[in-house]
Every structure is written in structure tokens, then in C-alpha cells.
Design an enzyme around this catalytic site. Structure first.
Site, short mmCIF file in Angstrom:
data_model
loop_
_atom_site.label_atom_id
_atom_site.label_comp_id
_atom_site.label_asym_id
_atom_site.label_seq_id
_atom_site.Cartn_x
_atom_site.Cartn_y
_atom_site.Cartn_z
N LYS A 85 0.82 -1.21 0.00
CA LYS A 85 0.00 0.00 0.00
C LYS A 85 0.85 1.26 0.00
O LYS A 85 0.38 2.34 -0.39
CB LYS A 85 -0.91 0.01 1.23
CG LYS A 85 -1.99 -1.06 1.23
CD LYS A 85 -3.17 -0.69 0.37
CE LYS A 85 -4.32 -1.66 0.55
NZ LYS A 85 -5.52 -1.28 -0.20
N ASP A 134 -8.85 -0.24 6.54
CA ASP A 134 -8.74 -1.32 7.52
C ASP A 134 -7.34 -1.36 8.10
O ASP A 134 -7.05 -2.23 8.93
CB ASP A 134 -9.09 -2.65 6.88
CG ASP A 134 -10.59 -2.83 6.67
OD1 ASP A 134 -11.32 -2.75 7.67
OD2 ASP A 134 -11.02 -3.02 5.52
#
Length: 418
Positions: A85, A134
Site C-alpha cells: 500500500k 482497515d
């Protein structure tokens, strides 16, 4: 063949709309393209600390699975975030801030270094970025905000672990916990951003919000290009298994391989938890379809209930198969990697990071799924290990020992693997 995992009863749907002969045309390039990728690569590879993450050849697990090759792209050492990410959220923050500075100071070229040293701090300090997460995407956005000089507010669902929340806060972001799911957090972030004049930096797209998720996906494509360059010169994967989430990652993988290799691209299998299966349901119904229920899964980074519209535009015809697996398969895969074997050194991998690998092992142990996917002895499979132990306490609870107890794997760049 020895049992690879406990019986895991995978659900498999072969996509009837997959079109191997379809050219990668203007509508696809409007989402992700090699031209936009080259901009992302030039930027991200110049960041301090950048290095290609290793591509591991898991010879022992390949042998146990009865396939020729099993390559694992190990993202556990990506920058300081321990997740792929880092390539997406932070890059999208940079692009956003550069656009904002240029809009307020027309004709002024804006480079990443300008933002890092605070040259335009009077502008960027007045900008706030926000997103729902998340864990890993929010950490990347918070990191990007800290590095490039703006404020950051991150929204997390009720079940986000305390460890992941603290990691986000460690980059100076304010974290707001939402009483609901990831998708509830997405809606809250969007509403608060509109009310406060903030900028959403999301990896999911929805009606009226498309541009920034493209930047996120272009950042992810660097991981795919690295893997391509690290493969043995004479070999290509026949299959790629990649975890789903909202679809941004598999769409980036799909688009990059589709444009690069065309009809010669590998079979693409999109993997989700049984309980968070929005992409699987969308494939079955032929249109974006939300998952049902509370999305409760150990694979927390994949606990997404609604499909990114941009991602679906690529996956609808670019993905060959959609597969769901139970939590037990991910847990068993984490433990198998941690144990190692006579051919594979032990490795640390997070619960969402092993989903693609778990699906391969799950399918290899299921006669019907193996045949449907063509996982024969000559199969060469690429998976993306998208995270390490991003919450060490959660990792220790699942695997039974802390990540630091596992001997470190050499983690330098790996130009070629055998």
C-alpha cells in the site's frame, strides 16, 4: 499428495465475460496505462528508501502443490510500512498536493523534494487529506501526508485492531473510529470531507470520485512491473492469484499485465474471503454487487463490501476467475510460511498478504478446483504477498509466536529468481 491445508472448500466462479482476445484499448488505458505508470515509476523510485522488494521462489510449496513454479512477491519490507500500500496512497497524496499547489501558484513546477523540504508549506499545511481504511492504506496516506507536509484524518471501522490504529497515529494522523464496517467508514470519510473541505484519498472509486483512485492503482502497478523484471528470463507465469478487497489491486495487476503481454498474459484469479465477497458476487451477477453480512474475516485488509467501479470496469472482462476461501486457509498459509520447509526458508506474512498463496494451496488440494483452474504439473504461479506483520500482536495471536522469533529472510533486491 500431502495435505497442503486443512480442507477448505473453495468457491470458484469462472468468469463468462472474460475476453482473452479483447485489445487493451482507450477505455482501459483511461483507468491504468503504461504511460501513466512511467510517471509513477519515475517518482516513486526516486523516493529515499526505495528498493524493489524480493521475488521468492517457493520451491518446497510448489513441489507440495504439484506445480512447476510458485513465485511469491514479498512486500513485507516495502519502505517502512511493510505493505504494498505504500506505493499507492502516498503517491496519490503527492499527486494531489502537487495539483493543489499548481492551482494556487500557476506556472510553478512542483517536485516531490519541494514538498518534502516545505517549500510550499504555507499552502500544504492548510490542506487535509482523509480516507477510510482497515489499516494499510490509511497508514500509507498518513505517511504520505507526513512526508509531503499536509494534515490527515483517517477513518477506521469498528473492528480495526488497536495496533493498526496506533501505527497510523504514529505518522501524525488523527484517527476516527466508525461504528460499522469499512464501507460505513468510506461513507463517513466522504461526508466529513465534503463538510470540512478536505480531500479524500481513497483506493476505492464511486460515482463522482474517480481521479485519485487511478493514481493509487498506478502506484500499485510498480509492484507488478518489478515482479515482471525479476522473473527468470525464459519463464512467465501461467497463473496469477491476487487478493481482491475493493478491487483496486487486482485491477492494477490485471491492467498492467493485459497491456504489457496482451493475449499472452497469465490466467488471473481474484481471491476473497468467503465472508467479504463483493467481487465474486459481482462476477456471478454481471454487475457491481455488494457483499452481505458483517464482513467479519481474519483477512482484515480484505473486509470490503462494495466494489470500486473503476476496478470492476477492468476486472469484468480482464479477470478469468473469482475465488473465495475460508479464514482457516489464510491462517494455515501464514503458519506454513512461518515454519518453512526443507526448500523454503521461514517467512513472515500477514493475514491479508497470504490470501493469494492460500488460494493456490487450497485449490491444489481440491481436485475439482485444480482441474477447473488448470493447476497441472507445468503450471507456473505468481502470487503477491502484500503485507508482513503489520500488526505484530495480531500476527502472534494467529501464528502462535511473535514475528521477531522467525529468522529474518534476506530481503534485498532480487533481480532474478530460479
Amino acid at each position: 499428495m500431502p495435505d497442503l491445508l486443512p480442507p477448505c472448500a473453495p468457491r470458484l466462479f469462472q468468469n463468462p465475460r472474460a475476453d482473452l482476445d479483447r485489445a487493451y484499448g482507450p477505455s482501459e488505458r483511461a483507468i491504468v496505462s503504461r504511460a501513466a505508470f512511467e510517471e509513477a515509476r519515475a517518482e516513486i523510485t526516486a523516493w529515499p528508501g526505495y528498493a524493489p522488494t524480493p521475488l521468492r521462489s517457493l520451491k518446497g510449496l510448489a513441489k507440495a502443490a504439484g506445480i512447476d513454479r510458485l513465485w511469491y512477491k514479498d512486500e513485507s519490507h516495502r519502505f517502512e510500512l511493510g505493505s504494498f500500500k505504500a506505493l499507492g496512497g502516498a503517491y496519490a497524496v503527492l499527486r494531489l498536493l502537487a495539483r493543489e499547489v499548481s492551482a494556487r501558484a500557476p506556472g510553478v513546477p512542483v517536485a516531490a523534494l519541494d514538498l518534502v523540504v516545505g517549500r510550499y508549506g504555507t499552502i500544504t499545511r492548510g490542506i487535509t487529506v482523509t480516507t477510510a481504511t482497515d489499516g494499510n492504506h490509511g497508514r500509507s496516506v498518513a505517511w504520505g501526508a507526513q512526508v509531503f507536509g499536509c494534515s490527515c484524518v483517517i477513518y477506521v471501522p469498528a473492528k480495526c485492531s488497536e495496533g493498526r490504529q496506533k501505527a497510523i497515529e504514529g505518522y501524525g494522523a488523527r484517527v476516527v473510529r466508525v461504528d460499522g464496517t469499512y464501507d460505513d467508514a468510506v461513507r463517513r470519510a466522504a461526508a466529513d470531507a465534503e463538510a470540512n473541505g478536505w480531500h479524500v484519498v481513497s483506493d476505492t472509486s464511486y460515482t463522482g470520485y474517480m481521479d485519485i483512485p487511478r493514481d493509487v492503482m498506478q502506484g500499485y502497478a510498480l509492484m507488478v512491473e518489478e515482479a515482471i523484471s525479476q522473473l527468470p528470463a525464459s519463464e512467465r507465469p501461467t497463473h496469477v492469484f491476487v487478493q481482491g478487497g475493493v478491487g483496486a489491486l487486482p485491477a492494477a495487476v490485471c491492467g498492467h499485465l493485459w497491456e504489457t503481454w496482451g493475449r499472452q498474459r497469465p490466467r488471473l484469479v481474484v481471491v476473497e474471503p468467503h465472508s467479504a465477497d463483493c467481487l465474486y458476487r459481482s462476477a456471478v451477477n454481471g454487475r457491481p454487487t455488494p457483499a452481505e453480512g458483517d464482513l467479519d474475516t481474519v483477512m482484515a485488509g480484505l473486509a470490503c463490501g462494495e466494489v470500486s467501479l473503476l476496478a470492476w470496469a477492468l476486472l469484468e472482462r480482464g479477470a478469468d476467475d473469482f475465488m473465495t476461501i475460508p479464514d482457516e486457509a489464510a491462517v494455515a498459509a501464514m503458519r506454513r510460511l512461518a515454519e518453512g520447509n526443507e526448500l523454503d526458508r521461514p517467512m513472515v506474512a500477514g493475514e491479508s498478504g497470504v490470501a493469494g498463496l492460500a488460494a493456490v494451496l487450497c485449490a491444489a488440494g481440491d481436485e475439482e478446483a485444480r482441474a477447473a483452474l488448470g493447476l497441472w504439473p507445468d503450471a507456473r504461479v505468481l502470487v503477491f504477498g502484500t503485507e508482513g506483520a503489520t500488526d505484530p500482536a495480531v500476527y502472534a495471536r494467529i501464528v502462535g509466536r511473535p514475528p521477531e522469533s522467525i529468522p529474518p529472510h534476506p530481503c534485498g533486491p532480487a533481480p532474478r529468481v530460479g
